[in-house]
Write a protein that holds these residues in place. Structure first.
Motif, PDB file in Angstrom:
ATOM      1  N   VAL A  19      26.477  -7.140 -12.282  1.00  0.00           N
ATOM      2  CA  VAL A  19      26.479  -5.783 -12.813  1.00  0.00           C
ATOM      3  C   VAL A  19      25.229  -5.044 -12.378  1.00  0.00           C
ATOM      4  O   VAL A  19      25.252  -3.833 -12.143  1.00  0.00           O
ATOM      5  CB  VAL A  19      26.573  -5.834 -14.353  1.00  0.00           C
ATOM      6  N   GLU A  20      24.151  -5.737 -12.168  1.00  0.00           N
ATOM      7  CA  GLU A  20      22.893  -5.094 -11.811  1.00  0.00           C
ATOM      8  C   GLU A  20      22.979  -4.424 -10.437  1.00  0.00           C
ATOM      9  O   GLU A  20      22.388  -3.377 -10.191  1.00  0.00           O
ATOM     10  CB  GLU A  20      21.781  -6.127 -11.814  1.00  0.00           C
ATOM     11  N   GLU A  21      23.760  -5.084  -9.484  1.00  0.00           N
ATOM     12  CA  GLU A  21      23.915  -4.492  -8.160  1.00  0.00           C
ATOM     13  C   GLU A  21      24.778  -3.247  -8.194  1.00  0.00           C
ATOM     14  O   GLU A  21      24.597  -2.321  -7.398  1.00  0.00           O
ATOM     15  CB  GLU A  21      24.512  -5.509  -7.200  1.00  0.00           C
ATOM     16  N   ALA A  22      25.733  -3.193  -9.014  1.00  0.00           N
ATOM     17  CA  ALA A  22      26.603  -2.029  -9.092  1.00  0.00           C
ATOM     18  C   ALA A  22      25.868  -0.825  -9.649  1.00  0.00           C
ATOM     19  O   ALA A  22      26.140   0.321  -9.270  1.00  0.00           O
ATOM     20  CB  ALA A  22      27.836  -2.337  -9.940  1.00  0.00           C
ATOM     21  N   VAL A  23      24.944  -1.045 -10.534  1.00  0.00           N
ATOM     22  CA  VAL A  23      24.219   0.051 -11.152  1.00  0.00           C
ATOM     23  C   VAL A  23      23.029   0.419 -10.257  1.00  0.00           C
ATOM     24  O   VAL A  23      22.327  -0.484  -9.789  1.00  0.00           O
ATOM     25  CB  VAL A  23      23.730  -0.355 -12.555  1.00  0.00           C
ATOM     26  N   PRO A  24      22.797   1.639  -9.915  1.00  0.00           N
ATOM     27  CA  PRO A  24      21.649   2.041  -9.073  1.00  0.00           C
ATOM     28  C   PRO A  24      20.342   1.749  -9.777  1.00  0.00           C
ATOM     29  O   PRO A  24      20.177   2.005 -10.969  1.00  0.00           O
ATOM     30  CB  PRO A  24      21.855   3.546  -8.887  1.00  0.00           C
ATOM     31  N   LYS A  25      19.423   1.205  -9.045  1.00  0.00           N
ATOM     32  CA  LYS A  25      18.141   0.820  -9.609  1.00  0.00           C
ATOM     33  C   LYS A  25      17.132   1.967  -9.342  1.00  0.00           C
ATOM     34  O   LYS A  25      16.363   1.954  -8.367  1.00  0.00           O
ATOM     35  CB  LYS A  25      17.654  -0.458  -8.966  1.00  0.00           C
ATOM     36  N   THR A  26      17.103   2.984 -10.137  1.00  0.00           N
ATOM     37  CA  THR A  26      16.223   4.158  -9.969  1.00  0.00           C
ATOM     38  C   THR A  26      14.776   3.822 -10.258  1.00  0.00           C
ATOM     39  O   THR A  26      13.865   4.246  -9.527  1.00  0.00           O
ATOM     40  CB  THR A  26      16.690   5.268 -10.918  1.00  0.00           C
ATOM     41  N   GLU A  27      14.544   3.060 -11.271  1.00  0.00           N
ATOM     42  CA  GLU A  27      13.166   2.758 -11.657  1.00  0.00           C
ATOM     43  C   GLU A  27      12.476   1.914 -10.587  1.00  0.00           C
ATOM     44  O   GLU A  27      11.297   2.147 -10.247  1.00  0.00           O
ATOM     45  CB  GLU A  27      13.161   1.993 -12.993  1.00  0.00           C
ATOM     46  N   GLU A  28      13.178   0.929 -10.024  1.00  0.00           N
ATOM     47  CA  GLU A  28      12.571   0.100  -8.981  1.00  0.00           C
ATOM     48  C   GLU A  28      12.235   0.933  -7.734  1.00  0.00           C
ATOM     49  O   GLU A  28      11.188   0.749  -7.093  1.00  0.00           O
ATOM     50  CB  GLU A  28      13.515  -1.035  -8.599  1.00  0.00           C
ATOM     51  N   LYS A  29      13.107   1.870  -7.371  1.00  0.00           N
ATOM     52  CA  LYS A  29      12.828   2.740  -6.206  1.00  0.00           C
ATOM     53  C   LYS A  29      11.584   3.584  -6.441  1.00  0.00           C
ATOM     54  O   LYS A  29      10.747   3.768  -5.536  1.00  0.00           O
ATOM     55  CB  LYS A  29      14.032   3.632  -5.933  1.00  0.00           C
ATOM     56  N   GLU A  70       9.033   2.896  -8.291  1.00  0.00           N
ATOM     57  CA  GLU A  70       7.852   2.058  -8.186  1.00  0.00           C
ATOM     58  C   GLU A  70       7.530   1.738  -6.728  1.00  0.00           C
ATOM     59  O   GLU A  70       6.350   1.727  -6.322  1.00  0.00           O
ATOM     60  CB  GLU A  70       8.087   0.743  -8.970  1.00  0.00           C
ATOM     61  N   GLU A  71       8.574   1.438  -5.949  1.00  0.00           N
ATOM     62  CA  GLU A  71       8.328   1.176  -4.537  1.00  0.00           C
ATOM     63  C   GLU A  71       7.731   2.406  -3.823  1.00  0.00           C
ATOM     64  O   GLU A  71       6.820   2.281  -2.974  1.00  0.00           O
ATOM     65  CB  GLU A  71       9.642   0.772  -3.856  1.00  0.00           C
ATOM     66  N   GLU A  72       8.202   3.625  -4.129  1.00  0.00           N
ATOM     67  CA  GLU A  72       7.653   4.850  -3.536  1.00  0.00           C
ATOM     68  C   GLU A  72       6.186   5.038  -3.909  1.00  0.00           C
ATOM     69  O   GLU A  72       5.339   5.439  -3.077  1.00  0.00           O
ATOM     70  CB  GLU A  72       8.473   6.051  -3.987  1.00  0.00           C
ATOM     71  N   LYS A  73       5.880   4.749  -5.166  1.00  0.00           N
ATOM     72  CA  LYS A  73       4.487   4.884  -5.597  1.00  0.00           C
ATOM     73  C   LYS A  73       3.595   3.916  -4.837  1.00  0.00           C
ATOM     74  O   LYS A  73       2.475   4.264  -4.418  1.00  0.00           O
ATOM     75  CB  LYS A  73       4.383   4.605  -7.098  1.00  0.00           C
ATOM     76  N   LYS A  74       4.087   2.661  -4.670  1.00  0.00           N
ATOM     77  CA  LYS A  74       3.305   1.679  -3.932  1.00  0.00           C
ATOM     78  C   LYS A  74       3.088   2.123  -2.483  1.00  0.00           C
ATOM     79  O   LYS A  74       1.993   1.956  -1.925  1.00  0.00           O
ATOM     80  CB  LYS A  74       4.004   0.313  -3.968  1.00  0.00           C
ATOM     81  N   ALA A 131       0.507   4.815  -2.395  1.00  0.00           N
ATOM     82  CA  ALA A 131      -0.837   4.264  -2.602  1.00  0.00           C
ATOM     83  C   ALA A 131      -1.363   3.611  -1.338  1.00  0.00           C
ATOM     84  O   ALA A 131      -2.557   3.746  -0.980  1.00  0.00           O
ATOM     85  CB  ALA A 131      -0.796   3.258  -3.751  1.00  0.00           C
ATOM     86  N   LYS A 132      -0.485   2.891  -0.609  1.00  0.00           N
ATOM     87  CA  LYS A 132      -0.900   2.268   0.641  1.00  0.00           C
ATOM     88  C   LYS A 132      -1.323   3.327   1.669  1.00  0.00           C
ATOM     89  O   LYS A 132      -2.313   3.169   2.413  1.00  0.00           O
ATOM     90  CB  LYS A 132       0.254   1.415   1.203  1.00  0.00           C
ATOM     91  N   LYS A 133      -0.562   4.412   1.772  1.00  0.00           N
ATOM     92  CA  LYS A 133      -0.911   5.473   2.727  1.00  0.00           C
ATOM     93  C   LYS A 133      -2.257   6.102   2.376  1.00  0.00           C
ATOM     94  O   LYS A 133      -3.102   6.369   3.287  1.00  0.00           O
ATOM     95  CB  LYS A 133       0.177   6.560   2.701  1.00  0.00           C
ATOM     96  N   ASP A 134      -2.549   6.328   1.126  1.00  0.00           N
ATOM     97  CA  ASP A 134      -3.824   6.875   0.688  1.00  0.00           C
ATOM     98  C   ASP A 134      -4.977   5.961   1.101  1.00  0.00           C
ATOM     99  O   ASP A 134      -6.034   6.390   1.570  1.00  0.00           O
ATOM    100  CB  ASP A 134      -3.839   7.135  -0.797  1.00  0.00           C
ATOM    101  N   GLU A 135      -4.769   4.643   0.895  1.00  0.00           N
ATOM    102  CA  GLU A 135      -5.806   3.692   1.237  1.00  0.00           C
ATOM    103  C   GLU A 135      -6.032   3.690   2.771  1.00  0.00           C
ATOM    104  O   GLU A 135      -7.196   3.602   3.228  1.00  0.00           O
ATOM    105  CB  GLU A 135      -5.399   2.278   0.797  1.00  0.00           C
ATOM    106  N   GLU A 136      -4.989   3.810   3.555  1.00  0.00           N
ATOM    107  CA  GLU A 136      -5.137   3.838   4.989  1.00  0.00           C
ATOM    108  C   GLU A 136      -5.926   5.074   5.443  1.00  0.00           C
ATOM    109  O   GLU A 136      -6.778   5.015   6.341  1.00  0.00           O
ATOM    110  CB  GLU A 136      -3.762   3.816   5.659  1.00  0.00           C
ATOM    111  N   LYS A 137      -5.673   6.232   4.835  1.00  0.00           N
ATOM    112  CA  LYS A 137      -6.395   7.465   5.175  1.00  0.00           C
ATOM    113  C   LYS A 137      -7.891   7.338   4.864  1.00  0.00           C
ATOM    114  O   LYS A 137      -8.752   7.760   5.624  1.00  0.00           O
ATOM    115  CB  LYS A 137      -5.816   8.647   4.412  1.00  0.00           C
TER     116      LYS A 137
END
Length: 352
Positions: free
Chosen positions: A323-333, A335-339, A342-348
């Protein structure tokens, strides 16, 4: 002359002696010369003695008895011993009869003082019994010496008859409840058997209708008798003779149990055994046919089974998707975008 005669006698004796010796020598010579060697060996063999022979003879023995001679006629002695034995037996029997009478009188005096015996007897009966017991004690103390066992036994029987009415009432009263319970137990067993016979069909029953009806009628009549006699007994006083007696209860119970156990233990007839065997055979044949029908599968049944199998596969695939795969995981996405930001900021920062 006398001397001449003596000389002649000596000469004659010498001559005769010489002749004898000569004869002996001749005999020896002749025997030795005439007998061969075989004869001498046979003579030696014959000298061996034969086996001993047992000779039996009857010996005559004469015996003499010393002391007191044996009696030839013992009848008088036996009669005297029998008379002495009878005297001892009569004496022993008299002592036993006296002890029985004395112990019965003492025990009945104690028993009659109990409340049960007082309630089971009327005042007149109790007075007669106590008077009879008192008379027996006085007789034994004063007049019984010298009496035989016949007299003691007769007086004991008379006293027992005097006390028997009250003793029988107490006995009936104490044992009535147990006998009634035994009869009711026989009623219960009979009802169970009749109920079992009523639930079984005539095909599975080898007891005849007449036998079952007789048992049921006997139970009903016995129940009616018990009810009537119990009602009549309840109306009587304890000091009166009972109507519901132990002997009657026992005979009624035994007659009912006899009929019941006859039907229970009735041997199974052969026709009934054959009938049961045929029925079991038919049941087994029916089960066998049903098993063969289940084993034989038609084409329609196969198509139905294939469709059912496909449906089950589809449902199983759906069930496998979580059931977890059928439901879109908005919160995980998020968090991944925030990470990633953050990585791009550190590279700059590192580039600056």
């Amino acid at each position: 002359d006398e001397g001449c005669q003596q000389d002649k006698a000596v000469v004659s004796t010498q001559s005769t002696g010489g002749e004898k010796t000569a004869n002996k020598t001749e005999e020896k010579t002749t025997d030795n010369t005439t007998k061969p060697l075989n004869e001498t060996k046979e003579a030696k063999k014959e000298v061996i003695p034969d086996k001993p022979v047992i000779v039996k003879e009857i010996l005559k023995i004469e015996s003499t008895v010393f002391g007191i001679p044996r009696l030839l006629d013992t009848s008088k002695g036996k009669e005297k011993l029998a008379a002495l034995k009878k005297i001892d037996d009569d004496k022993r029997a008299t002592e036993e009869a006296r002890n029985k009478l004395e112990s019965f009188v003492i025990s009945m005096k104690d028993v009659m003082q109990q409340d049960v015996y007082k309630s089971a007897s009327t005042p007149e009966e109790m007075e007669k019994i106590m008077k009879a017991l008192h008379d027996e004690t006085e007789w034994m103390e004063e007049e019984s010496w010298g009496e035989t066992y016949v007299v003691f036994n007769a007086r004991l029987a008379a006293v027992e008859d005097q006390c028997e009415t009250v003793r029988s009432r107490v006995k009936e009263m104490e044992g009535r409840s147990g006998s009634v319970a035994d009869l009711k137990q026989a009623f219960n067993l009979t009802r169970q058997f009749l109920a079992k016979m009523a639930n079984t069909s005539e095909e599975l029953r080898y007891h005849t209708i007449v036998e079952i009806d007789n048992l049921e009628n006997l139970m009903n009549t016995t129940q009616d008798w018990l009810e009537k006699t119990s009602d009549a007994q309840s109306k009587l006083a304890i000091s009166e003779d009972p109507v519901l007696k132990l002997a009657d209860l026992k005979t009624k119970r035994q007659s009912l149990e006899r009929e019941l156990y006859y039907l229970i233990r009735k041997p199974i007839p052969q026709w009934y055994k054959d009938k049961l065997a045929d029925m079991m055979k038919k049941v087994k044949e029916g089960e066998k046919k049903e098993g063969e029908k289940k084993d034989t599968v038609t084409d329609d049944d196969l198509e139905v089974k294939e469709e059912d199998g496909k449906k089950k596969d589809d449902t199983s695939v759906k069930d496998e998707i979580p059931v977890e795969e059928a439901v879109p995981k908005t919160e995980e996405k998020k968090e991944e975008e925030k990470k990633e930001e953050a990585k791009k900021d550190e590279e700059k920062k590192e580039e600056l």
